[in-house]
Design a protein around this motif. Sequence first.
Motif, PDB file in Angstrom:
ATOM      1  N   ASN A 146       0.805  -1.230   0.000  1.00 10.45           N
ATOM      2  CA  ASN A 146       0.000   0.000   0.000  1.00 10.45           C
ATOM      3  C   ASN A 146       0.838   1.280   0.000  1.00 10.45           C
ATOM      4  OD1 ASN A 146       0.905   0.196   2.661  1.00 10.45           O
ATOM      5  ND2 ASN A 146      -0.991  -0.654   3.510  1.00 10.45           N
ATOM      6  N   GLY A 147       2.151   1.151   0.012  1.00  9.75           N
ATOM      7  CA  GLY A 147       3.023   2.320  -0.036  1.00  9.75           C
ATOM      8  C   GLY A 147       3.072   3.124   1.244  1.00  9.75           C
ATOM      9  N   ARG A 148       2.634   2.532   2.345  1.00  8.38           N
ATOM     10  CA  ARG A 148       2.528   3.262   3.611  1.00  8.38           C
ATOM     11  C   ARG A 148       3.826   3.170   4.413  1.00  8.38           C
ATOM     12  NH1 ARG A 148       0.362   1.914   8.819  1.00  8.38           N
ATOM     13  NH2 ARG A 148       0.082  -0.211   8.046  1.00  8.38           N
ATOM     14  N   GLU A 149       4.274   4.305   4.936  1.00  4.45           N
ATOM     15  CA  GLU A 149       5.401   4.309   5.880  1.00  4.45           C
ATOM     16  C   GLU A 149       4.886   3.796   7.223  1.00  4.45           C
ATOM     17  OE1 GLU A 149       7.813   7.553   8.498  1.00  4.45           O
ATOM     18  OE2 GLU A 149       7.499   8.098   6.391  1.00  4.45           O
ATOM     19  N   ILE A 150       5.498   2.727   7.734  1.00  4.12           N
ATOM     20  CA  ILE A 150       5.011   2.136   8.974  1.00  4.12           C
ATOM     21  C   ILE A 150       5.963   2.333  10.147  1.00  4.12           C
ATOM     22  CG2 ILE A 150       3.613   0.422   7.769  1.00  4.12           C
ATOM     23  CD1 ILE A 150       5.751  -1.659   8.435  1.00  4.12           C
TER      24      ILE A 150
END
Length: 212
Positions: A146-150
Amino acid sequence: LKGRGGSLIRGSEEDDNMVQWRYNSCLRGDIGSVCSVCWSWDGKFIVSGSADETVRLWDPNTYQEVACFRGHSGIVNCVSWSADGRFIASSSDDRSIRIWDANSRNQISCLLGHTDCVKSVSWSADGRLVVSGSNDETLRVWEVSNGREILRLQGTNNKVTSVSWSGDGKMIASGSEDGTIRIWEASSGSEMTCLEGHTHSVTCVSFSAEND
């Protein structure tokens, strides 16, 4: 120089070509300095990143370029292949990390958030995550789907020049312009240890295969 599977790797030179020393062969196509090269895990392909802002795929048996990935608007500093061979990650001076499908040759994701050049990128062993290191003095962990920085890892107090994910997925190593190597817990982002001794920038870090 040994690559995965016992093959000899190609190396980067300032004459903008990649050279394979054993066969004295030269892979031509990039029109800028070659900044990074990486073998596919099965040894069938090589990927390169260049100052000409492209990512290129090469056949090491025919010495031919088989694909050129365009999308970056800055020097491509690092390329990295996922363990299953399906995806390529690239990081660039344009502050992005891009994920490419090695089979369809399409860009599938662009990860944005860094505020300065992204110097290095590395895959987790399961292929779900990538870690990036940047001149903005941070390491960031991204979920590829999803391209999310976690996760954001901070504390280097200097530009991050290299990152590497351990084979067991538990640790991340980083090298920095302050001459330190730091080991981080991948799940929490906590710094585990800082290795000091270098008197200049650390340009590359890597775990041994037996790290676990």
